[in-house]
Motif scaffolding. Sequence first.
Motif, PDB file in Angstrom:
ATOM      1  N   TRP A 220      -1.822 -29.563 -60.943  1.00  0.00           N
ATOM      2  CA  TRP A 220      -1.119 -30.534 -60.099  1.00  0.00           C
ATOM      3  C   TRP A 220      -1.675 -31.937 -60.295  1.00  0.00           C
ATOM      4  O   TRP A 220      -1.292 -32.846 -59.579  1.00  0.00           O
ATOM      5  CB  TRP A 220      -1.246 -30.178 -58.630  1.00  0.00           C
ATOM      6  CG  TRP A 220      -0.669 -28.873 -58.217  1.00  0.00           C
ATOM      7  CD1 TRP A 220      -1.333 -27.854 -57.601  1.00  0.00           C
ATOM      8  CD2 TRP A 220       0.691 -28.439 -58.328  1.00  0.00           C
ATOM      9  NE1 TRP A 220      -0.478 -26.833 -57.340  1.00  0.00           N
ATOM     10  CE2 TRP A 220       0.770 -27.155 -57.770  1.00  0.00           C
ATOM     11  CE3 TRP A 220       1.853 -29.023 -58.862  1.00  0.00           C
ATOM     12  CZ2 TRP A 220       1.963 -26.436 -57.721  1.00  0.00           C
ATOM     13  CZ3 TRP A 220       3.037 -28.307 -58.817  1.00  0.00           C
ATOM     14  CH2 TRP A 220       3.081 -27.028 -58.260  1.00  0.00           C
TER      15      TRP A 220
ATOM     16  N   ASP B 269      -1.588 -27.030 -51.449  1.00  0.00           N
ATOM     17  CA  ASP B 269      -1.246 -26.464 -52.747  1.00  0.00           C
ATOM     18  C   ASP B 269      -0.498 -25.137 -52.695  1.00  0.00           C
ATOM     19  O   ASP B 269      -0.038 -24.653 -53.715  1.00  0.00           O
ATOM     20  CB  ASP B 269      -2.467 -26.385 -53.668  1.00  0.00           C
ATOM     21  CG  ASP B 269      -3.686 -25.826 -52.984  1.00  0.00           C
ATOM     22  OD1 ASP B 269      -3.572 -25.433 -51.801  1.00  0.00           O
ATOM     23  OD2 ASP B 269      -4.740 -25.792 -53.631  1.00  0.00           O
TER      24      ASP B 269
ATOM     25  N   VAL C 223       4.748 -24.665 -51.953  1.00  0.00           N
ATOM     26  CA  VAL C 223       5.766 -25.040 -52.934  1.00  0.00           C
ATOM     27  C   VAL C 223       7.080 -24.310 -52.675  1.00  0.00           C
ATOM     28  O   VAL C 223       7.912 -24.200 -53.563  1.00  0.00           O
ATOM     29  CB  VAL C 223       5.302 -24.782 -54.386  1.00  0.00           C
ATOM     30  CG1 VAL C 223       4.163 -25.702 -54.747  1.00  0.00           C
ATOM     31  CG2 VAL C 223       4.916 -23.329 -54.588  1.00  0.00           C
TER      32      VAL C 223
ATOM     33  N   TRP D 257       1.989 -35.182 -57.688  1.00  0.00           N
ATOM     34  CA  TRP D 257       2.136 -33.941 -56.931  1.00  0.00           C
ATOM     35  C   TRP D 257       1.076 -33.950 -55.835  1.00  0.00           C
ATOM     36  O   TRP D 257       0.306 -33.019 -55.660  1.00  0.00           O
ATOM     37  CB  TRP D 257       1.996 -32.733 -57.844  1.00  0.00           C
ATOM     38  CG  TRP D 257       3.058 -32.684 -58.898  1.00  0.00           C
ATOM     39  CD1 TRP D 257       3.025 -33.286 -60.117  1.00  0.00           C
ATOM     40  CD2 TRP D 257       4.322 -32.009 -58.827  1.00  0.00           C
ATOM     41  NE1 TRP D 257       4.194 -33.036 -60.808  1.00  0.00           N
ATOM     42  CE2 TRP D 257       5.006 -32.248 -60.033  1.00  0.00           C
ATOM     43  CE3 TRP D 257       4.944 -31.229 -57.846  1.00  0.00           C
ATOM     44  CZ2 TRP D 257       6.271 -31.739 -60.292  1.00  0.00           C
ATOM     45  CZ3 TRP D 257       6.207 -30.717 -58.106  1.00  0.00           C
ATOM     46  CH2 TRP D 257       6.857 -30.980 -59.321  1.00  0.00           C
TER      47      TRP D 257
ATOM     48  N   PHE E 161       0.189 -31.438 -53.267  1.00  0.00           N
ATOM     49  CA  PHE E 161      -0.509 -30.233 -53.712  1.00  0.00           C
ATOM     50  C   PHE E 161      -1.932 -30.547 -54.161  1.00  0.00           C
ATOM     51  O   PHE E 161      -2.826 -29.746 -53.990  1.00  0.00           O
ATOM     52  CB  PHE E 161       0.287 -29.559 -54.826  1.00  0.00           C
ATOM     53  CG  PHE E 161       1.749 -29.421 -54.460  1.00  0.00           C
ATOM     54  CD1 PHE E 161       2.123 -28.929 -53.221  1.00  0.00           C
ATOM     55  CD2 PHE E 161       2.740 -29.816 -55.329  1.00  0.00           C
ATOM     56  CE1 PHE E 161       3.455 -28.829 -52.852  1.00  0.00           C
ATOM     57  CE2 PHE E 161       4.074 -29.718 -54.972  1.00  0.00           C
ATOM     58  CZ  PHE E 161       4.435 -29.221 -53.735  1.00  0.00           C
ATOM     59  N   ALA E 162      -2.128 -31.728 -54.751  1.00  0.00           N
ATOM     60  CA  ALA E 162      -3.455 -32.053 -55.285  1.00  0.00           C
ATOM     61  C   ALA E 162      -4.216 -33.069 -54.438  1.00  0.00           C
ATOM     62  O   ALA E 162      -5.391 -33.275 -54.653  1.00  0.00           O
ATOM     63  CB  ALA E 162      -3.327 -32.602 -56.705  1.00  0.00           C
TER      64      ALA E 162
END
Length: 715
Positions: free
Chosen positions: A338, A159, A162, A397, A400-401
Amino acid sequence: MKRKSGVLLVAALLLASVAVANRFAAAETTTGDAAAAGGLQTLVTDYRTRVPSRYTAESWAPFAKALTAAAGVAGNASASTSQVAGAKTGLMNAAADLEAADEGTFQTITNNTFWNDTSGNPIYSQGGGVFKFGDTYYWYGVHYRGAESYRANPTRKYDNEVSFVSIPVYSSRDLVNWKFENRVATGSTRLANNTTLGQAGWVGRMGVSYNENTGKYVLVTQVYLPSLGGDGNGVLILQGDSPTDTFDYAYYQNQVVNSPTTGTGDQTVFTDDNGKDYLIFSNRSGRSRAFVAKLRESDSLRIEPAVEIGRQSSGREGNAMFKLDGKYYHAASDLHGWNTSVNHVIESTTSNVQGAYTSEYTLAGTELDYSHVTQTGFFVTVKGTKQTTVVYAGDRWADFAWNGIGYNQWVPITKSGARPQFHSVSQWQFNATTGEWRVGPQNNYILNPNFQADRVTVSTLTGWTNTGGSVTNISPGANGSRFALQVGSGSAGVRQQITVPAGTYRMSLYARTSGSLSGAQMTVTDASGATRTLNIPASSGWTRRELADIPLSAGTATVTVRTSNGVLAVDDLALVKTSGDDPTPPVGQRYEAETAPAVCQGTIDSNHTGFTGSGFCNANNAAGAYAQFTVNAAAAGSRTLGVRFANGTTTARAANLIVNGATVATVAFEGTGGWTTWVTKNLTASLNAGSNTIQLSPTAAEGLPNIDSLDVGAA
Ligand code: GCU
Ligand code: CA
């Protein structure tokens, strides 16, 4: 599908780089270089690769005319900027109107996987959009650094990764095979105030439009970069001369008039049928208001004052728009970070995209698995020769999640009655020419089968109804996934209702158990009420279990997972169709063990469900206590013999396969997980023309497993 031959591609890239060089050498030139610098030659070169025999004569004629005209402008040293723009627009419009002479082909879209481009390299594209320019779709999105890490090892969260790498552009004519074209922007893309895009704290959520007045392609993205001005949260506008050009900085807009906050809280670009372009967004802070703002018509380089079309105090993001049968639909997700959510829709009540909208409703089909475990990404409306299908492009996502595999999950949306319907399919086939789609052969009919839709620990899982007892999701799940379902200890279970076509299916799952387990099973009951049961034996580690040859009639099927005692954790549930509508083998013949002239040296029983016909052969538990079939073959030759059996013990039972009196093989019938778990084992043997006896004769004291039937394949 290849859009350009290698040689032409090189030529096109050379021309494009010449064009870029020219533009820097002589900024704002209006003659001579304008055609090349305007990207017109790139388009002409591309469109010259179209082959007339592939299109209807009526659509080819205007296209050929536009191509000749465009080539003329491209070669005219004194063409003006507006002549170049006009030639581009004319060429793209004619190309958009090209009508395929054939029916197109179905291409397969497989979700829950990482996608590759046509060269086999990873597609890295998140938070973007697909736009049709001429006859070609272009896909823009962000390549984040974390996407690489996630793809290399999808078993954890990323996470914080990015950081921006680039905005790649891919092209496709069928929306399935994507060819990498260029990076339209990278970290070294120069912006205002001596900054570069690489310095931005955030880049994402973009769309591209074509401006008919300037002949330029305009990319609008969210950016966070304080040195650009204001509080640094804003909309960044880049532009290029062709869809695949290397784009340049054009403008930075800190705030859209009428939005209560700077920047945007997620956005996409929507181009209407009449070519007008809009930014679809919610306000950054709070995200409670849905806006539609026009891109300035003269050059698309400003976002004009926004018009509010909806308000939701709990906030919405992932805002995107599609048009279907003359109506505008604005879809958005919950504010889940996310994570994933249903799609919330408001639909236009007038023919004005900035006009009145209904109150919000949930897009049907997104409830049971939170939109195939995604957040609203963008839509592509495909007007085929036979039907219009909207492609929902969901962003997972996941890097990230950590919710499932893959970033891009695309599913079809069609109209069902008055409202659109989201079809949550894990695999489907799409024909971009006709607009038709169909469920893919590997589709998993179970929704939220990996229990990833819920981002937190819950006691009722999305898509699953508790049937009693203790139910929760646990982390981690099987195969490095984030979540699994746990029922028990003690009597507990869940169920899900799905719609299936008639056919034969295979049901499977990963299971792990603890405590003193009993009655642990997965079942499926079809619309006619017939139930098949996969018994789940105790196992301390994740173990795959499956039950094949399940005939299901069309309609609503109910899947359950339950235990009577102990703790049962399950993950990766699947219900996949393995054959067509006929539950018997498409070729060959089925012989039942209970039907004469078959012989069963034991009893014909029917106490363990899941058998075909009226029962099965429970042979005596003794060496030599056989089951025998008499089968007919039209001609001599080798045949597949599918022995359907169940062995509820954990020890394999061995038997000789004796064909017409000769032992041809010794076969081990392994434990199937339960007496109601029937499995088909394929053997091969040579048969005579006419009648044959096929005997299964056990070699040890345990005797045979229970024998249900024998499928004799075609020659
Ligand atoms: C159990 C089971 C029978 C099976 C037998 C066996 O009794 O109910 O169907 O045939 O075990 O071990 O063979
Ligand atoms: Ca027996």
